[in-house]
Design an enzyme around this catalytic site. Structure first.
Site, PDB file in Angstrom:
ATOM      1  N   CYS A  78       0.862  -1.179   0.000  1.00 27.78           N
ATOM      2  CA  CYS A  78       0.000   0.000   0.000  1.00 27.78           C
ATOM      3  C   CYS A  78       0.897   1.227   0.000  1.00 27.78           C
ATOM      4  CB  CYS A  78      -0.920   0.006   1.216  1.00 27.78           C
ATOM      5  SG  CYS A  78      -1.899   1.525   1.361  1.00 27.78           S
ATOM      6  N   CYS A  92      -1.066   7.065   5.839  1.00 27.39           N
ATOM      7  CA  CYS A  92      -2.145   6.372   6.548  1.00 27.39           C
ATOM      8  C   CYS A  92      -1.566   5.170   7.262  1.00 27.39           C
ATOM      9  CB  CYS A  92      -3.236   5.934   5.562  1.00 27.39           C
ATOM     10  SG  CYS A  92      -4.568   4.984   6.341  1.00 27.39           S
ATOM     11  N   CYS A 101      -3.993   0.539   8.936  1.00 28.08           N
ATOM     12  CA  CYS A 101      -3.641  -0.889   8.916  1.00 28.08           C
ATOM     13  C   CYS A 101      -2.299  -1.062   9.620  1.00 28.08           C
ATOM     14  CB  CYS A 101      -3.570  -1.393   7.478  1.00 28.08           C
ATOM     15  SG  CYS A 101      -5.132  -1.307   6.604  1.00 28.08           S
ATOM     16  N   CYS A 119      -7.893   3.341  -1.765  1.00 24.14           N
ATOM     17  CA  CYS A 119      -7.547   2.400  -0.684  1.00 24.14           C
ATOM     18  C   CYS A 119      -7.858   0.966  -1.113  1.00 24.14           C
ATOM     19  CB  CYS A 119      -8.335   2.746   0.583  1.00 24.14           C
ATOM     20  SG  CYS A 119      -8.161   1.522   1.901  1.00 24.14           S
ATOM     21  N   GLN A 146     -21.696  -5.603   9.681  1.00 20.38           N
ATOM     22  CA  GLN A 146     -20.269  -5.908   9.691  1.00 20.38           C
ATOM     23  C   GLN A 146     -19.623  -5.439   8.386  1.00 20.38           C
ATOM     24  OE1 GLN A 146     -18.606  -7.059  12.172  1.00 20.38           O
ATOM     25  NE2 GLN A 146     -19.937  -8.292  13.472  1.00 20.38           N
ATOM     26  N   TYR A 191     -28.556  -7.260  21.548  1.00 21.03           N
ATOM     27  CA  TYR A 191     -27.694  -6.459  20.660  1.00 21.03           C
ATOM     28  C   TYR A 191     -27.801  -7.028  19.243  1.00 21.03           C
ATOM     29  CZ  TYR A 191     -25.472  -5.767  25.265  1.00 21.03           C
ATOM     30  OH  TYR A 191     -25.218  -5.541  26.594  1.00 21.03           O
ATOM     31  N   GLU A 198     -32.620  -4.638  20.233  1.00 24.79           N
ATOM     32  CA  GLU A 198     -31.596  -3.718  19.742  1.00 24.79           C
ATOM     33  C   GLU A 198     -32.023  -2.288  20.059  1.00 24.79           C
ATOM     34  OE1 GLU A 198     -28.746  -1.592  18.274  1.00 24.79           O
ATOM     35  OE2 GLU A 198     -28.534  -3.788  18.208  1.00 24.79           O
ATOM     36  N   ASN A 200     -24.086 -10.093  21.244  1.00 26.96           N
ATOM     37  CA  ASN A 200     -23.088  -9.560  20.307  1.00 26.96           C
ATOM     38  C   ASN A 200     -22.886  -8.085  20.643  1.00 26.96           C
ATOM     39  OD1 ASN A 200     -21.360  -9.176  18.152  1.00 26.96           O
ATOM     40  ND2 ASN A 200     -22.974  -9.120  16.614  1.00 26.96           N
ATOM     41  N   CYS A 241     -15.926  -8.661  19.876  1.00 29.00           N
ATOM     42  CA  CYS A 241     -14.845  -8.027  19.115  1.00 29.00           C
ATOM     43  C   CYS A 241     -13.724  -7.573  20.045  1.00 29.00           C
ATOM     44  CB  CYS A 241     -15.378  -6.840  18.312  1.00 29.00           C
ATOM     45  SG  CYS A 241     -16.154  -5.551  19.309  1.00 29.00           S
TER      46      CYS A 241
END
Length: 374
Positions: free
Chosen positions: A3, A11, A14, A87, A211, A240, A261, A306, A333
Protein backbone atom coordinates in the site's frame (compact mmCIF):
# COMPACT_ATOMS: atom_id res chain seq x y z
CA UNK A 1 0.25 -6.66 0.90
CA UNK A 2 1.53 -3.42 -0.61
CA UNK A 3 0.00 0.00 0.00
CA UNK A 4 1.70 3.19 -1.15
CA UNK A 5 -0.22 5.24 1.46
CA UNK A 6 1.17 3.05 4.26
CA UNK A 7 4.69 3.07 2.82
CA UNK A 8 4.64 6.87 2.56
CA UNK A 9 3.34 7.25 6.12
CA UNK A 10 0.14 8.98 4.97
CA UNK A 11 -2.14 6.37 6.55
CA UNK A 12 -1.37 3.94 9.35
CA UNK A 13 -4.88 2.59 9.91
CA UNK A 14 -3.64 -0.89 8.92
CA UNK A 15 -1.10 -0.94 11.72
CA UNK A 16 -0.14 -4.59 11.12
CA UNK A 17 0.38 -4.24 7.38
CA UNK A 18 4.11 -4.90 7.68
CA UNK A 19 3.45 -8.27 9.37
CA UNK A 20 2.99 -11.39 7.18
CA UNK A 21 -0.64 -12.47 7.22
CA UNK A 22 0.05 -15.92 8.68
CA UNK A 23 1.87 -14.23 11.55
CA UNK A 24 -1.10 -11.89 12.07
CA UNK A 25 -3.42 -14.86 12.57
CA UNK A 26 -0.99 -16.59 14.93
CA UNK A 27 -0.63 -13.45 17.04
CA UNK A 28 -4.37 -12.89 17.27
CA UNK A 29 -5.06 -16.52 18.19
CA UNK A 30 -2.30 -16.43 20.81
CA UNK A 31 -3.74 -13.24 22.31
CA UNK A 32 -7.27 -14.60 22.54
CA UNK A 33 -6.19 -17.97 23.94
CA UNK A 34 -4.04 -16.17 26.51
CA UNK A 35 -6.94 -14.03 27.68
CA UNK A 36 -9.29 -17.00 27.92
CA UNK A 37 -6.69 -19.56 28.93
CA UNK A 38 -8.08 -20.04 32.42
CA UNK A 39 -11.12 -21.90 31.10
CA UNK A 40 -10.34 -25.60 30.95
CA UNK A 41 -12.09 -27.62 28.31
CA UNK A 42 -12.41 -24.72 25.88
CA UNK A 43 -11.89 -26.31 22.47
CA UNK A 44 -10.56 -23.96 19.81
CA UNK A 45 -11.50 -24.34 16.15
CA UNK A 46 -9.06 -23.20 13.47
CA UNK A 47 -9.13 -19.42 12.91
CA UNK A 48 -11.09 -18.23 9.88
CA UNK A 49 -8.89 -16.14 7.59
CA UNK A 50 -9.98 -13.17 5.49
CA UNK A 51 -8.92 -11.78 2.16
CA UNK A 52 -6.43 -8.98 2.75
CA UNK A 53 -7.65 -6.85 -0.16
CA UNK A 54 -11.08 -5.79 -1.36
CA UNK A 55 -12.96 -7.07 1.68
CA UNK A 56 -14.26 -3.86 3.22
CA UNK A 57 -17.89 -3.24 2.19
CA UNK A 58 -18.13 0.23 3.73
CA UNK A 59 -16.08 3.38 3.14
CA UNK A 60 -16.18 6.13 5.76
CA UNK A 61 -14.53 9.00 3.93
CA UNK A 62 -13.76 12.37 5.49
CA UNK A 63 -14.30 15.05 2.83
CA UNK A 64 -11.76 17.86 2.87
CA UNK A 65 -9.90 20.12 0.45
CA UNK A 66 -11.89 22.45 -1.80
CA UNK A 67 -14.98 22.22 -3.97
CA UNK A 68 -12.82 21.97 -7.09
CA UNK A 69 -10.22 19.65 -5.57
CA UNK A 70 -11.89 17.58 -2.83
CA UNK A 71 -10.09 14.85 -0.94
CA UNK A 72 -11.88 11.73 0.24
CA UNK A 73 -10.12 9.86 3.02
CA UNK A 74 -8.78 10.92 6.41
CA UNK A 75 -7.32 14.02 8.04
CA UNK A 76 -3.65 14.51 8.79
CA UNK A 77 -2.50 15.82 12.21
CA UNK A 78 -2.97 19.44 11.05
CA UNK A 79 -6.55 18.85 9.91
CA UNK A 80 -5.67 18.68 6.21
CA UNK A 81 -7.16 16.07 3.89
CA UNK A 82 -5.38 12.86 2.86
CA UNK A 83 -6.99 11.36 -0.25
CA UNK A 84 -7.54 7.59 0.05
CA UNK A 85 -10.08 6.98 -2.70
CA UNK A 86 -7.82 4.21 -4.06
CA UNK A 87 -7.55 2.40 -0.68
CA UNK A 88 -7.09 -1.32 -1.55
CA UNK A 89 -9.18 -2.49 1.42
CA UNK A 90 -12.46 -1.39 -0.18
CA UNK A 91 -14.53 -3.57 -2.47
CA UNK A 92 -13.99 -2.99 -6.20
CA UNK A 93 -17.41 -1.32 -6.49
CA UNK A 94 -16.56 1.23 -3.81
CA UNK A 95 -13.17 1.97 -5.33
CA UNK A 96 -14.83 2.60 -8.69
CA UNK A 97 -17.51 4.80 -7.09
CA UNK A 98 -15.30 7.14 -5.07
CA UNK A 99 -13.80 9.08 -8.04
CA UNK A 100 -17.34 9.49 -9.42
CA UNK A 101 -18.48 10.85 -6.06
CA UNK A 102 -15.53 13.25 -5.97
CA UNK A 103 -16.75 14.54 -9.34
CA UNK A 104 -20.25 14.92 -7.88
CA UNK A 105 -18.86 17.07 -5.07
CA UNK A 106 -17.53 19.44 -7.74
CA UNK A 107 -20.68 19.31 -9.88
CA UNK A 108 -23.10 19.99 -7.01
CA UNK A 109 -20.74 22.55 -5.44
CA UNK A 110 -20.67 20.79 -2.08
CA UNK A 111 -18.16 22.73 0.03
CA UNK A 112 -16.02 20.33 2.08
CA UNK A 113 -16.09 20.98 5.81
CA UNK A 114 -12.88 22.63 7.02
CA UNK A 115 -12.31 21.22 10.52
CA UNK A 116 -9.71 23.78 11.74
CA UNK A 117 -11.73 26.73 10.40
CA UNK A 118 -15.12 25.22 11.34
CA UNK A 119 -16.75 26.14 8.05
CA UNK A 120 -18.11 24.30 5.03
CA UNK A 121 -20.92 21.80 4.61
CA UNK A 122 -19.96 18.27 3.46
CA UNK A 123 -18.30 16.36 6.31
CA UNK A 124 -18.32 12.71 5.23
CA UNK A 125 -19.26 10.39 2.41
CA UNK A 126 -20.42 6.98 3.66
CA UNK A 127 -20.56 4.35 0.92
CA UNK A 128 -21.70 0.73 1.34
CA UNK A 129 -21.67 -2.00 -1.32
CA UNK A 130 -23.95 -5.04 -1.14
CA UNK A 131 -22.88 -8.52 -2.30
CA UNK A 132 -25.04 -7.90 -5.39
CA UNK A 133 -23.01 -4.80 -6.26
CA UNK A 134 -25.63 -2.21 -5.30
CA UNK A 135 -24.48 0.93 -3.51
CA UNK A 136 -25.80 3.05 -0.66
CA UNK A 137 -24.36 6.58 -0.53
CA UNK A 138 -24.91 8.91 2.42
CA UNK A 139 -23.89 12.57 2.43
CA UNK A 140 -23.15 13.79 5.96
CA UNK A 141 -23.81 17.55 6.01
CA UNK A 142 -23.58 20.32 8.57
CA UNK A 143 -26.93 21.76 7.45
CA UNK A 144 -29.70 21.38 4.88
CA UNK A 145 -28.32 24.22 2.73
CA UNK A 146 -26.83 21.91 0.01
CA UNK A 147 -29.75 19.44 -0.07
CA UNK A 148 -31.53 21.13 -2.98
CA UNK A 149 -28.36 20.98 -5.09
CA UNK A 150 -27.84 17.31 -4.25
CA UNK A 151 -31.43 16.54 -5.33
CA UNK A 152 -30.98 18.58 -8.53
CA UNK A 153 -27.84 16.72 -9.60
CA UNK A 154 -28.82 13.28 -8.28
CA UNK A 155 -30.17 12.05 -11.68
CA UNK A 156 -26.77 12.78 -13.24
CA UNK A 157 -25.05 10.92 -10.42
CA UNK A 158 -27.31 7.90 -10.91
CA UNK A 159 -26.51 7.93 -14.62
CA UNK A 160 -22.78 8.04 -13.90
CA UNK A 161 -23.12 5.49 -11.09
CA UNK A 162 -25.77 2.93 -12.18
CA UNK A 163 -25.13 0.77 -9.10
CA UNK A 164 -26.45 3.54 -6.83
CA UNK A 165 -29.62 2.15 -5.22
CA UNK A 166 -30.04 4.15 -2.00
CA UNK A 167 -28.99 7.75 -1.38
CA UNK A 168 -29.60 9.89 1.69
CA UNK A 169 -28.45 12.96 3.57
CA UNK A 170 -27.47 12.76 7.21
CA UNK A 171 -27.42 15.98 9.21
CA UNK A 172 -24.62 16.38 11.75
CA UNK A 173 -24.49 20.07 12.73
CA UNK A 174 -22.13 19.79 15.71
CA UNK A 175 -18.39 20.46 15.58
CA UNK A 176 -17.49 17.18 17.26
CA UNK A 177 -15.72 13.96 16.36
CA UNK A 178 -19.07 12.31 15.64
CA UNK A 179 -19.44 10.51 12.34
CA UNK A 180 -23.16 11.13 11.83
CA UNK A 181 -26.24 12.74 13.37
CA UNK A 182 -29.70 11.49 14.27
CA UNK A 183 -31.63 12.98 11.34
CA UNK A 184 -31.67 11.25 7.94
CA UNK A 185 -33.28 12.52 4.72
CA UNK A 186 -33.91 9.81 2.14
CA UNK A 187 -33.31 10.88 -1.47
CA UNK A 188 -34.34 7.74 -3.36
CA UNK A 189 -37.45 5.59 -3.56
CA UNK A 190 -35.48 2.53 -2.50
CA UNK A 191 -34.94 2.68 1.25
CA UNK A 192 -32.80 -0.39 1.98
CA UNK A 193 -29.74 -2.15 0.66
CA UNK A 194 -30.05 -5.95 0.56
CA UNK A 195 -27.07 -7.75 2.09
CA UNK A 196 -27.29 -11.39 0.98
CA UNK A 197 -25.18 -13.42 3.42
CA UNK A 198 -25.36 -16.97 4.78
CA UNK A 199 -28.60 -17.63 2.91
CA UNK A 200 -30.21 -14.52 4.43
CA UNK A 201 -31.49 -11.34 2.82
CA UNK A 202 -30.72 -8.66 5.40
CA UNK A 203 -32.24 -5.26 4.62
CA UNK A 204 -29.87 -2.48 5.59
CA UNK A 205 -31.33 0.98 6.22
CA UNK A 206 -29.09 4.09 6.13
CA UNK A 207 -28.45 4.25 9.89
CA UNK A 208 -28.26 0.50 10.48
CA UNK A 209 -25.00 -1.23 11.44
CA UNK A 210 -23.61 -4.15 9.44
CA UNK A 211 -20.27 -5.91 9.69
CA UNK A 212 -17.77 -4.31 7.31
CA UNK A 213 -16.42 -7.68 6.11
CA UNK A 214 -19.23 -9.41 4.20
CA UNK A 215 -17.47 -12.75 3.72
CA UNK A 216 -16.55 -13.05 7.40
CA UNK A 217 -20.04 -11.92 8.47
CA UNK A 218 -21.39 -14.87 6.49
CA UNK A 219 -18.93 -17.20 8.22
CA UNK A 220 -19.96 -15.81 11.61
CA UNK A 221 -23.68 -16.37 11.03
CA UNK A 222 -23.10 -19.84 9.54
CA UNK A 223 -21.18 -20.93 12.63
CA UNK A 224 -23.75 -19.41 14.95
CA UNK A 225 -26.51 -21.26 13.11
CA UNK A 226 -24.66 -24.58 13.28
CA UNK A 227 -23.70 -24.30 16.96
CA UNK A 228 -27.22 -23.33 18.03
CA UNK A 229 -28.74 -26.14 15.95
CA UNK A 230 -26.54 -28.66 17.77
CA UNK A 231 -27.85 -27.44 21.12
CA UNK A 232 -31.47 -27.46 19.92
CA UNK A 233 -33.15 -24.68 21.95
CA UNK A 234 -36.89 -23.99 21.65
CA UNK A 235 -36.55 -20.29 22.55
CA UNK A 236 -33.74 -17.83 21.83
CA UNK A 237 -33.05 -14.19 22.63
CA UNK A 238 -30.66 -12.26 20.39
CA UNK A 239 -29.49 -9.31 22.48
CA UNK A 240 -27.69 -6.46 20.66
CA UNK A 241 -29.24 -8.02 17.54
CA UNK A 242 -28.41 -5.23 15.07
CA UNK A 243 -30.15 -5.90 11.74
CA UNK A 244 -30.97 -9.43 12.89
CA UNK A 245 -28.16 -11.54 11.44
CA UNK A 246 -27.87 -14.06 14.27
CA UNK A 247 -31.61 -14.02 15.02
CA UNK A 248 -32.58 -14.84 11.45
CA UNK A 249 -29.78 -17.38 11.05
CA UNK A 250 -30.84 -19.42 14.10
CA UNK A 251 -34.55 -18.98 13.28
CA UNK A 252 -33.97 -21.31 10.36
CA UNK A 253 -33.79 -24.12 12.91
CA UNK A 254 -37.49 -23.57 13.77
CA UNK A 255 -37.05 -21.90 17.15
CA UNK A 256 -38.92 -18.93 18.61
CA UNK A 257 -36.58 -15.93 18.49
CA UNK A 258 -36.76 -12.45 20.04
CA UNK A 259 -34.23 -9.82 18.95
CA UNK A 260 -33.49 -6.74 21.07
CA UNK A 261 -31.60 -3.72 19.74
CA UNK A 262 -31.41 -0.10 20.90
CA UNK A 263 -31.36 1.28 17.32
CA UNK A 264 -34.87 1.68 15.90
CA UNK A 265 -33.43 1.83 12.38
CA UNK A 266 -31.81 -1.58 12.89
CA UNK A 267 -35.03 -3.03 14.32
CA UNK A 268 -36.97 -1.75 11.29
CA UNK A 269 -34.39 -3.43 9.03
CA UNK A 270 -34.56 -6.71 10.95
CA UNK A 271 -38.37 -6.75 10.96
CA UNK A 272 -38.45 -6.20 7.20
CA UNK A 273 -35.96 -9.04 6.69
CA UNK A 274 -38.01 -11.45 8.84
CA UNK A 275 -41.21 -10.57 6.97
CA UNK A 276 -39.49 -11.10 3.63
CA UNK A 277 -38.66 -14.74 4.40
CA UNK A 278 -41.88 -15.55 6.26
CA UNK A 279 -40.64 -16.14 9.81
CA UNK A 280 -43.66 -15.46 12.05
CA UNK A 281 -41.94 -16.83 15.15
CA UNK A 282 -39.25 -14.15 14.98
CA UNK A 283 -39.91 -10.70 16.42
CA UNK A 284 -37.74 -7.66 17.04
CA UNK A 285 -38.08 -4.93 19.64
CA UNK A 286 -36.25 -1.65 20.17
CA UNK A 287 -34.82 -1.38 23.64
CA UNK A 288 -31.87 -1.82 25.96
CA UNK A 289 -30.61 -5.41 26.14
CA UNK A 290 -29.92 -5.37 29.88
CA UNK A 291 -33.22 -3.72 30.76
CA UNK A 292 -35.10 -6.26 28.65
CA UNK A 293 -33.45 -9.21 30.41
CA UNK A 294 -33.96 -7.79 33.90
CA UNK A 295 -37.67 -7.18 33.23
CA UNK A 296 -38.36 -10.61 31.73
CA UNK A 297 -40.64 -13.06 33.54
CA UNK A 298 -38.75 -16.14 32.38
CA UNK A 299 -35.48 -16.73 30.52
CA UNK A 300 -35.17 -18.48 27.13
CA UNK A 301 -33.23 -21.67 26.50
CA UNK A 302 -30.37 -19.83 24.80
CA UNK A 303 -29.18 -16.22 24.65
CA UNK A 304 -27.09 -14.73 21.86
CA UNK A 305 -25.05 -11.65 22.81
CA UNK A 306 -23.09 -9.56 20.31
CA UNK A 307 -22.18 -6.44 22.30
CA UNK A 308 -19.95 -3.47 21.45
CA UNK A 309 -16.31 -3.49 22.55
CA UNK A 310 -17.20 -2.70 26.16
CA UNK A 311 -18.84 -6.13 26.53
CA UNK A 312 -22.14 -6.94 28.23
CA UNK A 313 -21.13 -5.55 31.63
CA UNK A 314 -21.67 -6.70 35.19
CA UNK A 315 -25.46 -6.26 35.32
CA UNK A 316 -26.34 -8.41 32.32
CA UNK A 317 -23.60 -10.92 33.13
CA UNK A 318 -24.98 -11.21 36.66
CA UNK A 319 -28.48 -11.80 35.30
CA UNK A 320 -27.22 -14.51 32.91
CA UNK A 321 -25.34 -16.18 35.76
CA UNK A 322 -28.44 -16.34 37.95
CA UNK A 323 -31.02 -16.91 35.22
CA UNK A 324 -30.70 -20.62 34.62
CA UNK A 325 -30.13 -20.10 30.87
CA UNK A 326 -28.52 -23.29 29.61
CA UNK A 327 -26.44 -21.85 26.76
CA UNK A 328 -25.04 -18.50 25.65
CA UNK A 329 -23.59 -17.78 22.22
CA UNK A 330 -21.22 -14.84 22.75
CA UNK A 331 -19.79 -12.99 19.75
CA UNK A 332 -17.10 -10.54 20.85
CA UNK A 333 -14.84 -8.03 19.11
CA UNK A 334 -12.76 -7.62 22.29
CA UNK A 335 -11.48 -10.69 24.12
CA UNK A 336 -10.43 -8.57 27.12
CA UNK A 337 -13.98 -7.55 27.94
CA UNK A 338 -15.14 -11.07 27.01
CA UNK A 339 -12.77 -12.46 29.64
CA UNK A 340 -14.12 -10.00 32.21
CA UNK A 341 -17.70 -10.99 31.41
CA UNK A 342 -16.86 -14.70 31.63
CA UNK A 343 -15.37 -14.15 35.08
CA UNK A 344 -18.77 -12.78 36.17
CA UNK A 345 -20.53 -15.93 34.89
CA UNK A 346 -18.63 -18.85 36.46
CA UNK A 347 -21.56 -21.25 35.98
CA UNK A 348 -21.49 -20.69 32.20
CA UNK A 349 -18.43 -22.54 30.93
CA UNK A 350 -16.98 -21.79 27.46
CA UNK A 351 -17.05 -25.11 25.60
CA UNK A 352 -15.81 -24.03 22.17
CA UNK A 353 -14.40 -20.95 20.52
CA UNK A 354 -13.29 -19.70 17.14
CA UNK A 355 -11.50 -16.58 15.96
CA UNK A 356 -12.76 -14.93 12.77
CA UNK A 357 -10.36 -12.38 11.28
CA UNK A 358 -12.98 -9.73 10.53
CA UNK A 359 -10.34 -6.95 10.50
CA UNK A 360 -7.13 -8.14 8.78
CA UNK A 361 -3.97 -5.99 8.99
CA UNK A 362 -5.02 -4.70 12.42
CA UNK A 363 -5.01 -6.03 15.98
CA UNK A 364 -8.80 -6.40 15.89
CA UNK A 365 -10.86 -9.58 15.35
CA UNK A 366 -14.15 -11.29 16.17
CA UNK A 367 -14.26 -14.33 18.45
CA UNK A 368 -17.28 -16.61 18.79
CA UNK A 369 -17.73 -18.71 21.94
CA UNK A 370 -20.44 -21.14 23.04
CA UNK A 371 -21.05 -21.22 26.79
CA UNK A 372 -22.68 -24.16 28.58
CA UNK A 373 -24.05 -24.17 32.11
CA UNK A 374 -22.02 -26.48 34.30
Amino acid sequence: MLCHHFDAGRCRSCSWLGLPYDAQLVDKQRTVEGLLGGHRGLGWREPVASAQLGFRNKAKMVVSGTVDEPTLGILDPTGGGVDLRDCPLHTPGIRAALPVLAGFVRRARLTPYDVPARRGELKHLLVTESPDGELMVRFVLRSQEPVARIRKHLPALREALPALAVASVNLQPEHKAILEGDRELLLTEQETLTMRVAGLDLHLRPQSFFQTNTALAAELYERGRAWVAEVGPATVWDLYCGVGGFALAVAGTGVEVTGIEVSREAVASATLSAAGVGLPRVRFEAGDATAYALAAIAPPDLVVVNPPRRGIGSELAGWLEASGVRHVLYSSCNARTLAQDLARMPSLRPARGQLLDMFPNTAHYEVLTLLERS
